[in-house]
Design a protein around this motif. Structure first.
Motif, PDB file in Angstrom:
ATOM      1  N   VAL A 195       0.831  -1.202   0.000  1.00 33.57           N
ATOM      2  CA  VAL A 195       0.000   0.000   0.000  1.00 33.57           C
ATOM      3  C   VAL A 195       0.869   1.258   0.000  1.00 33.57           C
ATOM      4  O   VAL A 195       0.606   2.224  -0.720  1.00 33.57           O
ATOM      5  CB  VAL A 195      -0.950  -0.012   1.218  1.00 33.57           C
ATOM      6  N   GLU A 196       1.909   1.237   0.819  1.00 32.33           N
ATOM      7  CA  GLU A 196       2.796   2.399   0.897  1.00 32.33           C
ATOM      8  C   GLU A 196       3.521   2.635  -0.423  1.00 32.33           C
ATOM      9  O   GLU A 196       3.709   3.776  -0.851  1.00 32.33           O
ATOM     10  CB  GLU A 196       3.803   2.205   2.028  1.00 32.33           C
ATOM     11  N   ALA A 197       3.918   1.563  -1.088  1.00 31.39           N
ATOM     12  CA  ALA A 197       4.678   1.690  -2.330  1.00 31.39           C
ATOM     13  C   ALA A 197       3.797   2.059  -3.524  1.00 31.39           C
ATOM     14  O   ALA A 197       4.189   2.869  -4.371  1.00 31.39           O
ATOM     15  CB  ALA A 197       5.419   0.383  -2.624  1.00 31.39           C
ATOM     16  N   LYS A 198       2.605   1.471  -3.588  1.00 30.32           N
ATOM     17  CA  LYS A 198       1.759   1.641  -4.770  1.00 30.32           C
ATOM     18  C   LYS A 198       0.691   2.713  -4.628  1.00 30.32           C
ATOM     19  O   LYS A 198       0.176   3.221  -5.636  1.00 30.32           O
ATOM     20  CB  LYS A 198       1.084   0.312  -5.115  1.00 30.32           C
ATOM     21  N   GLY A 199       0.308   3.052  -3.393  1.00 24.56           N
ATOM     22  CA  GLY A 199      -0.825   3.944  -3.214  1.00 24.56           C
ATOM     23  C   GLY A 199      -2.117   3.251  -3.606  1.00 24.56           C
ATOM     24  O   GLY A 199      -2.147   2.044  -3.877  1.00 24.56           O
ATOM     25  N   VAL A 200      -3.200   4.025  -3.655  1.00 23.62           N
ATOM     26  CA  VAL A 200      -4.502   3.461  -3.999  1.00 23.62           C
ATOM     27  C   VAL A 200      -5.240   4.391  -4.959  1.00 23.62           C
ATOM     28  O   VAL A 200      -4.920   5.569  -5.080  1.00 23.62           O
ATOM     29  CB  VAL A 200      -5.373   3.227  -2.743  1.00 23.62           C
ATOM     30  N   ARG A 201      -6.235   3.825  -5.624  1.00 24.24           N
ATOM     31  CA  ARG A 201      -7.167   4.591  -6.451  1.00 24.24           C
ATOM     32  C   ARG A 201      -8.582   4.282  -5.969  1.00 24.24           C
ATOM     33  O   ARG A 201      -8.877   3.159  -5.564  1.00 24.24           O
ATOM     34  CB  ARG A 201      -7.058   4.205  -7.934  1.00 24.24           C
ATOM     35  N   TYR A 202      -9.456   5.296  -6.032  1.00 25.61           N
ATOM     36  CA  TYR A 202     -10.850   5.123  -5.655  1.00 25.61           C
ATOM     37  C   TYR A 202     -11.718   5.239  -6.903  1.00 25.61           C
ATOM     38  O   TYR A 202     -11.499   6.106  -7.754  1.00 25.61           O
ATOM     39  CB  TYR A 202     -11.266   6.177  -4.628  1.00 25.61           C
ATOM     40  N   ILE A 203     -12.711   4.359  -6.988  1.00 29.93           N
ATOM     41  CA  ILE A 203     -13.583   4.304  -8.164  1.00 29.93           C
ATOM     42  C   ILE A 203     -15.023   4.527  -7.693  1.00 29.93           C
ATOM     43  O   ILE A 203     -15.517   3.807  -6.811  1.00 29.93           O
ATOM     44  CB  ILE A 203     -13.460   2.933  -8.863  1.00 29.93           C
ATOM     45  N   ARG A 204     -15.678   5.520  -8.251  1.00 28.98           N
ATOM     46  CA  ARG A 204     -17.045   5.824  -7.837  1.00 28.98           C
ATOM     47  C   ARG A 204     -17.848   6.327  -9.016  1.00 28.98           C
ATOM     48  O   ARG A 204     -17.364   7.120  -9.829  1.00 28.98           O
ATOM     49  CB  ARG A 204     -17.061   6.884  -6.732  1.00 28.98           C
ATOM     50  N   THR A 205     -19.078   5.863  -9.115  1.00 22.41           N
ATOM     51  CA  THR A 205     -20.009   6.361 -10.124  1.00 22.41           C
ATOM     52  C   THR A 205     -20.960   7.343  -9.473  1.00 22.41           C
ATOM     53  O   THR A 205     -21.677   7.005  -8.517  1.00 22.41           O
ATOM     54  CB  THR A 205     -20.799   5.211 -10.772  1.00 22.41           C
ATOM     55  N   MET A 206     -20.960   8.579  -9.986  1.00 21.42           N
ATOM     56  CA  MET A 206     -21.815   9.641  -9.464  1.00 21.42           C
ATOM     57  C   MET A 206     -23.065   9.754 -10.321  1.00 21.42           C
ATOM     58  O   MET A 206     -22.971   9.728 -11.558  1.00 21.42           O
ATOM     59  CB  MET A 206     -21.062  10.972  -9.466  1.00 21.42           C
ATOM     60  N   PRO A 207     -24.229   9.893  -9.710  1.00 20.69           N
ATOM     61  CA  PRO A 207     -25.461   9.986 -10.491  1.00 20.69           C
ATOM     62  C   PRO A 207     -25.610  11.333 -11.190  1.00 20.69           C
ATOM     63  O   PRO A 207     -24.979  12.325 -10.810  1.00 20.69           O
ATOM     64  CB  PRO A 207     -26.551   9.798  -9.441  1.00 20.69           C
ATOM     65  N   GLU A 208     -26.455  11.352 -12.194  1.00 17.99           N
ATOM     66  CA  GLU A 208     -26.743  12.615 -12.876  1.00 17.99           C
ATOM     67  C   GLU A 208     -27.572  13.530 -11.990  1.00 17.99           C
ATOM     68  O   GLU A 208     -27.404  14.754 -11.993  1.00 17.99           O
ATOM     69  CB  GLU A 208     -27.482  12.337 -14.186  1.00 17.99           C
ATOM     70  N   VAL A 209     -28.453  12.920 -11.198  1.00 14.82           N
ATOM     71  CA  VAL A 209     -29.302  13.661 -10.258  1.00 14.82           C
ATOM     72  C   VAL A 209     -29.052  13.103  -8.860  1.00 14.82           C
ATOM     73  O   VAL A 209     -28.981  11.882  -8.677  1.00 14.82           O
ATOM     74  CB  VAL A 209     -30.786  13.514 -10.632  1.00 14.82           C
ATOM     75  N   THR A 210     -28.904  13.966  -7.880  1.00 13.57           N
ATOM     76  CA  THR A 210     -28.601  13.525  -6.522  1.00 13.57           C
ATOM     77  C   THR A 210     -29.604  12.485  -6.027  1.00 13.57           C
ATOM     78  O   THR A 210     -30.821  12.649  -6.158  1.00 13.57           O
ATOM     79  CB  THR A 210     -28.583  14.730  -5.563  1.00 13.57           C
ATOM     80  N   ASP A 211     -29.064  11.420  -5.459  1.00 13.85           N
ATOM     81  CA  ASP A 211     -29.853  10.307  -4.941  1.00 13.85           C
ATOM     82  C   ASP A 211     -29.818  10.362  -3.416  1.00 13.85           C
ATOM     83  O   ASP A 211     -28.840   9.937  -2.793  1.00 13.85           O
ATOM     84  CB  ASP A 211     -29.253   8.993  -5.452  1.00 13.85           C
ATOM     85  N   PRO A 212     -30.871  10.863  -2.771  1.00 10.00           N
ATOM     86  CA  PRO A 212     -30.850  11.024  -1.310  1.00 10.00           C
ATOM     87  C   PRO A 212     -30.931   9.709  -0.541  1.00 10.00           C
ATOM     88  O   PRO A 212     -30.776   9.705   0.678  1.00 10.00           O
ATOM     89  CB  PRO A 212     -32.085  11.888  -1.046  1.00 10.00           C
TER      90      PRO A 212
END
Length: 372
Positions: A195-212
């Motif tokens: 983890v220290e050597a490679k780091g991380v990436r975050y993957i997220r899908t955001m909606p077109e309209v806010t989803d409460p």
């Protein structure tokens, strides 16, 4: 400025842990250590977690202006207390609502911090200063994280204030990030090195309209405070985030490689400064699968067993006190992680973000955006 600081009486049972702190004097208010449900000594033996302060009895009326004046006069020392203890709770100081909370927030002597980014639905309450904490449904817990850990320049401090107590649950558990890092490195040394050597990436899908209905439901337009795809793309480009526009108007994002184990330059200690556990265990909705929401920097999977073990350690070592109306909790965002329990409404906890002390303000503040 703080020569009036006195040593605690050795007869006080809490004194063993409140190193160097007994009573801070101001002409209008004295604050003394208070006991708190779940409060415990830090593993390094340097203080209680969190440090709780309340007005000394018999001082007459205490209100938000009194507390703000104290914070303004003692801002440097307050930051040193935050560095030592990680978290400071003010209780019974007469804070009545959002405007009062904003007054205390502004008194800290730190840069403002524009909340651009973030997955959670929120509402601005005091313009540019105070907003609601995560408005996701009360039956959804929010896992431990550092605020905006994915941002190039995360906030230095995060503040919470209880405006309305919940009927049941609803605590904001906290834990020192140094303790989590120590556990992670000790128990999973090989994965920690990776983890220290490679780091991380975050993957997220955001909606077109806010989803409460989702803790990750904020739309891409609200996330980046934009109106068009072109403006969103410009914000993501500055952030180093790659994106893919989906046929339904949603936006799938992948962050740049980000560090997950960091060293706090003030202490030289490693901290678990990331949202790995939050993403892996909590980013689940109709668009996202938590176990696919975080990968190592080279795209390879993370160690699921290690992440779940860290999550269990956090739940065992957390401090989760019951909110009381008017409470103000300040966290050093570089050293303390926070989460949210499920709760029975009503509950209203406000939040505010602050940058570094004004004296250290950079010539130009970079874009500050994040995912959680």
């Amino acid at each position: 400025l703080f020569r009036s600081l006195k040593k605690l009486h050795r007869s006080c049972s809490a004194a063993r842990f409140l190193t160097g702190f007994s009573k801070l004097h101001l002409s209008t208010m004295d604050l003394v250590p208070a006991t708190l449900q779940g409060q415990r000594p830090l593993s390094n033996g340097k203080g209680t977690f969190p440090l709780a302060l309340s007005p000394r009895p018999g001082q007459g009326e205490i209100n938000a202006r009194t507390l703000a004046a104290w914070c303004g006069a003692k801002s440097s020392h307050l930051r040193s207390l935050l560095l030592r203890h990680g978290a400071v709770l003010f209780r019974d100081c007469g804070v009545e609502g959002a405007e009062d909370f904003g007054l205390v927030t502004r008194a800290l002597g730190c840069e403002g911090y524009d909340y651009v980014g973030g997955a959670a639905p929120r509402t601005e309450v005091v313009k540019g200063v105070v907003f609601t904490s995560n408005e996701s449904p009360p039956d959804q817990p929010i896992p431990f994280h550092h605020e905006l850990a994915q941002s190039p320049n995360p906030p230095s401090y995060i503040l919470f204030s209880c405006e309305k107590e919940s009927k049941a649950g609803g605590a904001t558990p906290i834990i020192p990030s140094e303790e989590v890092a120590e556990f992670f490195i000790r128990e999973f040394p090989e994965f920690a090195r990776e983890v220290e050597a490679k780091g991380v990436r975050y993957i997220r899908t955001m909606p077109e309209v806010t989803d409460p209905t989702s803790a990750q439901g904020r739309s891409w337009a609200e996330t980046y405070a934009v109106q068009t795809r072109e403006d969103a793309e410009e914000a993501m480009r500055k952030q180093g985030t790659s994106w893919e526009w989906l046929p339904n108007g949603d936006c799938k994002t992948t962050t740049a490689v980000l560090p997950a184990l960091r060293t706090d330059p003030r202490t030289g200690k490693a901290v678990f400064f990331n949202s790995i556990v939050a993403a892996f265990t909590g980013w689940n909705d109709s668009r996202n699968v938590g176990e696919k929401a975080v990968v190592l920097g080279d795209g390879t999977p993370v160690n699921a067993g290690a992440i779940r073990a860290v999550a269990r350690f956090m739940s065992e070592r957390e401090v989760a006190f019951t909110w009381k109306k008017g409470d103000v909790l300040i966290l050093d965002n570089a050293t303390v992680m926070h989460s949210r329990q499920t709760f029975e409404p009503p509950r209203r906890v406000l939040a505010a973000l602050r940058g570094p002390p004004m004296a250290s303000k950079a010539a130009k503040r970079p874009l500050r955006v994040g995912i959680l």
